[in-house]
Design an enzyme around this catalytic site. Structure first.
Site, PDB file in Angstrom:
ATOM      1  N   ARG A  40      20.213  -9.951 -11.364  1.00 51.31           N
ATOM      2  CA  ARG A  40      20.306 -10.813 -10.326  1.00 51.31           C
ATOM      3  C   ARG A  40      21.153 -12.127 -10.845  1.00 51.31           C
ATOM      4  NH1 ARG A  40      14.618 -10.381  -7.381  1.00 51.31           N
ATOM      5  NH2 ARG A  40      15.324  -9.383  -5.309  1.00 51.31           N
ATOM      6  N   LYS A 211       4.694  -4.068  -2.467  1.00 43.29           N
ATOM      7  CA  LYS A 211       4.486  -5.173  -1.520  1.00 43.29           C
ATOM      8  C   LYS A 211       4.083  -4.569  -0.110  1.00 43.29           C
ATOM      9  CE  LYS A 211       7.549  -8.432  -3.841  1.00 43.29           C
ATOM     10  NZ  LYS A 211       8.717  -9.051  -3.819  1.00 43.29           N
ATOM     11  N   GLY A 364      14.547  -6.193  -6.783  1.00 42.85           N
ATOM     12  CA  GLY A 364      14.641  -6.697  -8.195  1.00 42.85           C
ATOM     13  C   GLY A 364      14.395  -5.556  -8.802  1.00 42.85           C
ATOM     14  N   GLY A 387      13.422  -6.802   0.065  1.00 42.26           N
ATOM     15  CA  GLY A 387      12.901  -7.206   1.553  1.00 42.26           C
ATOM     16  C   GLY A 387      14.171  -7.757   2.344  1.00 42.26           C
TER      17      GLY A 387
HETATM   18  N1  LIG Z   1       1.542   3.366  -7.385  1.00 38.42           N
HETATM   19  C1  LIG Z   1       1.844   2.352  -7.748  1.00 38.42           C
HETATM   20  N2  LIG Z   1       0.899   1.578  -7.824  1.00 38.42           N
HETATM   21  C2  LIG Z   1       0.947   0.331  -8.506  1.00 38.42           C
HETATM   22  N3  LIG Z   1       2.256  -0.190  -8.474  1.00 38.42           N
HETATM   23  C3  LIG Z   1       3.230   0.490  -8.092  1.00 38.42           C
HETATM   24  C4  LIG Z   1       3.279   1.860  -7.756  1.00 38.42           C
HETATM   25  N4  LIG Z   1       4.288   2.272  -7.199  1.00 38.42           N
HETATM   26  C5  LIG Z   1       5.339   1.303  -7.700  1.00 38.42           C
HETATM   27  N5  LIG Z   1       4.428   0.058  -8.127  1.00 38.42           N
HETATM   28  C6  LIG Z   1       5.134  -0.838  -8.578  1.00 38.42           C
HETATM   29  O1  LIG Z   1       5.983  -1.491  -7.574  1.00 38.42           O
HETATM   30  C7  LIG Z   1       6.742  -2.622  -8.041  1.00 38.42           C
HETATM   31  C8  LIG Z   1       7.805  -2.853  -7.337  1.00 38.42           C
HETATM   32  O2  LIG Z   1       7.656  -3.228  -5.949  1.00 38.42           O
HETATM   33  P1  LIG Z   1       8.617  -4.211  -5.128  1.00 38.42           P
HETATM   34  O3  LIG Z   1       8.471  -5.600  -5.733  1.00 38.42           O
HETATM   35  O4  LIG Z   1       8.090  -3.847  -3.848  1.00 38.42           O
HETATM   36  O5  LIG Z   1      10.043  -3.452  -5.299  1.00 38.42           O
HETATM   37  P2  LIG Z   1      11.373  -4.345  -5.228  1.00 38.42           P
HETATM   38  O6  LIG Z   1      11.325  -5.362  -6.279  1.00 38.42           O
HETATM   39  O7  LIG Z   1      12.452  -3.470  -5.702  1.00 38.42           O
HETATM   40  O8  LIG Z   1      11.573  -4.954  -4.029  1.00 38.42           O
HETATM   41  C9  LIG Z   1       6.926  -2.168  -9.492  1.00 38.42           C
HETATM   42  O9  LIG Z   1       6.723  -3.273 -10.364  1.00 38.42           O
HETATM   43  C10 LIG Z   1       5.931  -0.932  -9.549  1.00 38.42           C
HETATM   44  O10 LIG Z   1       5.404  -0.732 -10.988  1.00 38.42           O
HETATM   45  O1  LIG Z   2      12.110 -10.179  -5.237  1.00 37.41           O
HETATM   46  C1  LIG Z   2      12.381 -10.579  -3.972  1.00 37.41           C
HETATM   47  O2  LIG Z   2      11.886  -9.573  -2.964  1.00 37.41           O
HETATM   48  P1  LIG Z   2      12.053  -8.076  -3.281  1.00 37.41           P
HETATM   49  O3  LIG Z   2      11.116  -7.670  -4.058  1.00 37.41           O
HETATM   50  O4  LIG Z   2      11.806  -7.529  -1.806  1.00 37.41           O
HETATM   51  O5  LIG Z   2      13.469  -7.824  -3.570  1.00 37.41           O
HETATM   52  C2  LIG Z   2      12.801 -11.777  -3.718  1.00 37.41           C
HETATM   53  O6  LIG Z   2      13.048 -12.813  -4.677  1.00 37.41           O
HETATM   54  C3  LIG Z   2      11.766 -12.679  -2.702  1.00 37.41           C
HETATM   55  O7  LIG Z   2      10.478 -12.585  -3.443  1.00 37.41           O
HETATM   56  P2  LIG Z   2       9.065 -12.839  -2.577  1.00 37.41           P
HETATM   57  O8  LIG Z   2       8.828 -11.373  -1.890  1.00 37.41           O
HETATM   58  O9  LIG Z   2       7.885 -13.058  -3.436  1.00 37.41           O
HETATM   59  O10 LIG Z   2       9.198 -13.924  -1.430  1.00 37.41           O
END
Ligand SMILES: Nc1ncnc2c1ncn2[C@@H]1O[C@H](COP(=O)(O)OP(=O)(O)O)[C@@H](O)[C@H]1O
Ligand SMILES: O=C(OP(=O)(O)O)[C@H](O)COP(=O)(O)O
Length: 407
Positions: A40, A211, A364, A387
């Site tokens: 990023r 999330k 991320g 998101g």
């Molecule tokens: N079964 C699980 N239990 C707990 N955490 C998990 C599981 N599967 C994935 N994760 C965690 O989810 C995190 C990423 O989620 P998220 O922030 O939604 O993705 P992104 O950053 O790609 O949008 C990672 O740190 C990963 O370790």
């Molecule tokens: O990492 C982010 O979102 P993402 O995990 O959905 O890619 C953005 O920086 C937004 O962070 P936030 O979901 O804590 O508002």
């Protein structure tokens, strides 16, 4: 009407407020917190360099993680990010350990043309004197006004945060004469806009990660657009619970079970859920594990997709022409729970090559995962927003984009 871009701005001698999304993964190395994936930061460099090369004085804003208590602040300082930015830019970056006040104002006043500073995590404003007040995250009007007062113009390059209406993006934009898009923001909008207008089918969305409450409503909307929606990672256990399966200590959001149940009923076979999981007795790479097929026993938690789920997901993806993926299939940061994520990454490379599919990965952690696999350059588009890209693909107006001035 077209949006104002950074190239439309007069930058020389101007204090340029820049919202970037430096919400990057961190790790501990020799007792120090360092950036573990700088994708990023790298993605924002063209805009930052453009501002500096044109004589602007750059004042960078970003959030990092989520701050709910004073304790959270300890591991989420922007300082290691400032260090990595300086290395990447090849010039000094002043780090100001404050989000407001004299120290920050003096540092800004001392900036010369072509110099850059970044200050502390904007979400430190979410907790004041131990109380969770969410000044940043609830777009406190005074905070947006104050931050806007620190500069002359505003450049928003934080696509990853564009789905949030926070003080550091929408708040500043509402209180300053000109808000322009940066190059990254422009690039993301252009690519994702093209991909959603008329997606080639079958269109498969894959949603994983952690999330749950954020992304479950996104699943609801994606079910209307996509031909199949695969739900994996930590997301899946709220759905499993809704199906009456035992989930042990897995990630779970109880208040989303009713919605999950409703989605399962409405979606029918459009919604693809895991059929097994790698269950672990603790959240650690050296945990004791077993493959759970009929729910997860007490004392264990699901940390990766099991072998049958991987085969199921691959078969759903095999004829896809458009794939959007956000959220890892397991805790890929630990090698013993990276198989599901690895398999999806490999299958996406395959459909990109063999089906000529458009494959988009966002977020991320998801981006860090495909980079860890070494396949990022074999996919169609790596979005800095998870998101944000999903909400954009749903056709929603993102507040951060809406707040950019029209030309
Ligand atoms: N079964 C699980 N239990 C707990 N955490 C998990 C599981 N599967 C994935 N994760 C965690 O989810 C995190 C990423 O989620 P998220 O922030 O939604 O993705 P992104 O950053 O790609 O949008 C990672 O740190 C990963 O370790
Ligand atoms: O990492 C982010 O979102 P993402 O995990 O959905 O890619 C953005 O920086 C937004 O962070 P936030 O979901 O804590 O508002």
């Amino acid at each position: 009407m077209a949006k104002l871009t950074v190239e439309d701005l007069e930058l020389k001698g101007k204090k340029v407020l820049m919202r970037v999304d430096f919400n990057v993964p961190l790790k501990e190395e020799n007792g120090e917190v360092v950036v573990s994936n700088d994708n990023r930061i790298v993605a924002a460099l063209p805009t930052i360099k453009y501002v500096l090369d044109n004589g602007g004085r750059a004042i960078l804003f970003s959030h990092l993680g989520r701050i709910k208590s004073e304790d959270d602040k300890k591991g989420l300082s922007m300082k290691p990010v400032a260090q990595r930015l300086a290395d990447l830019l090849g010039q000094p970056v002043t780090f100001v350990p404050a989000t407001e006040g004299k120290e920050l104002e003096d540092a800004i006043a001392g900036l010369e043309d072509g110099q850059v500073l970044i200050f502390e995590n904007t979400r430190f404003e979410d907790v004041v004197n131990g109380e969770e007040v969410k000044r940043e995250s609830k777009n406190d009007p005074e905070l947006g006004k104050y931050w806007a007062s620190l500069g002359d113009v505003f450049v928003n390059d934080a696509f990853g945060t564009a789905h949030r209406a926070h003080a550091s993006n929408v708040g500043i934009a509402s209180n300053i004469a000109q808000t322009a898009a940066g190059f990254l923001m422009e690039k993301e909008i252009k690519f994702l806009g093209g991909a959603v207008e008329n997606p080639e089918r079958p269109f498969v969305a894959i949603i994983g990660g952690a999330k749950v409450s954020d992304k479950i409503t996104i699943i609801e909307n994606l079910l209307k657009k996509a031909d199949k929606v695969i739900v994996g990672g930590g997301m899946a256990f709220t759905f499993d619970a809704a199906n009456g399966k035992a989930i042990g200590n897995s990630l779970f959001e109880e208040d989303k079970v009713a919605l999950a149940k409703q989605l399962i009923e409405e979606a029918g076979d459009k919604l693809v859920l895991p059929v097994d999981a790698v269950a672990a007795d603790k959240f650690a790479n050296d945990a004791d594990t077993y493959i759970a097929e009929d729910g997860i026993k007490d004392g264990y938690m699901g940390l990766d997709a099991g072998p049958k789920s991987i085969e199921l997901f691959k078969s759903v993806l095999s004829d896809a022409k458009t794939v959007v993926w956000n959220g890892p299939m397991g805790v890929f940061e630990m090698p013993n729970f990276a198989k599901g994520t690895l398999a999806i990454g490999e299958e996406l490379v395959k459909v990109t090559k063999e089906n000529g599919a458009t494959t988009i990965v966002g977020g991320g952690d998801s981006t860090a995962a495909v980079q860890q696999l070494g396949v990022a350059d074999q996919l169609s588009h790596i979005s800095t927003g998870g998101g944000a890209s999903l909400e954009y693909l749903e056709g929603k107006t993102l507040p951060g984009i809406a707040a950019i001035s029209e030309k």
